[in-house]
Design an enzyme around this catalytic site. Sequence first.
Site, PDB file in Angstrom:
ATOM      1  N   ARG A  44     106.616  78.781  31.879  1.00 16.08           N
ATOM      2  CA  ARG A  44     107.452  78.345  30.754  1.00 16.08           C
ATOM      3  C   ARG A  44     108.503  77.343  31.214  1.00 16.08           C
ATOM      4  O   ARG A  44     108.802  76.369  30.526  1.00 16.08           O
ATOM      5  CB  ARG A  44     108.124  79.544  30.085  1.00 16.08           C
ATOM      6  N   GLU A  45     109.092  77.601  32.390  1.00 10.82           N
ATOM      7  CA  GLU A  45     110.145  76.725  32.899  1.00 10.82           C
ATOM      8  C   GLU A  45     109.604  75.331  33.219  1.00 10.82           C
ATOM      9  O   GLU A  45     110.142  74.331  32.740  1.00 10.82           O
ATOM     10  CB  GLU A  45     110.792  77.348  34.152  1.00 10.82           C
ATOM     11  N   TRP A  46     108.528  75.249  34.018  1.00 11.16           N
ATOM     12  CA  TRP A  46     108.062  73.933  34.408  1.00 11.16           C
ATOM     13  C   TRP A  46     107.391  73.190  33.263  1.00 11.16           C
ATOM     14  O   TRP A  46     107.502  71.967  33.170  1.00 11.16           O
ATOM     15  CB  TRP A  46     107.195  73.960  35.667  1.00 11.16           C
TER      16      TRP A  46
END
Length: 128
Positions: free
Chosen positions: A73-75
Amino acid sequence: MANVFISHRGVDLDPAERLSLELRRRGHTVWLDEWEIGVGDSIVEKINNGLTDSNYLVLCYSEAGSLSSWMGREWMSALARQLDGAGITLLPVRLTGGEPPAILADIKYADLVADWPGGIRAICNTLR
């Protein structure tokens, strides 16, 4: 100096913290979950704020296997914002091993496994 978000697997906290401390010593502002999320905090809110305030997302590859769902989700968020011109750059780092996701295979990464000091220099040369 740069605002840097460190995305890592939980099992890689020690080397991720070592990386974070190295960047902090060089004057960069570093967001690391263990430093920023306290008991009672909203994890999603803290991560969102960290991503919003960062110029760079350091994506740490792991020998522990594929990237975690949180890391994904972050990247993916950072990559989408980068492609939209939002002023964030994704920096892949081989922290303990592993391979990049297929969509990131053409992006040069810093290899801290093969050469920690050289990898740190490469990351810092990119951070502004």
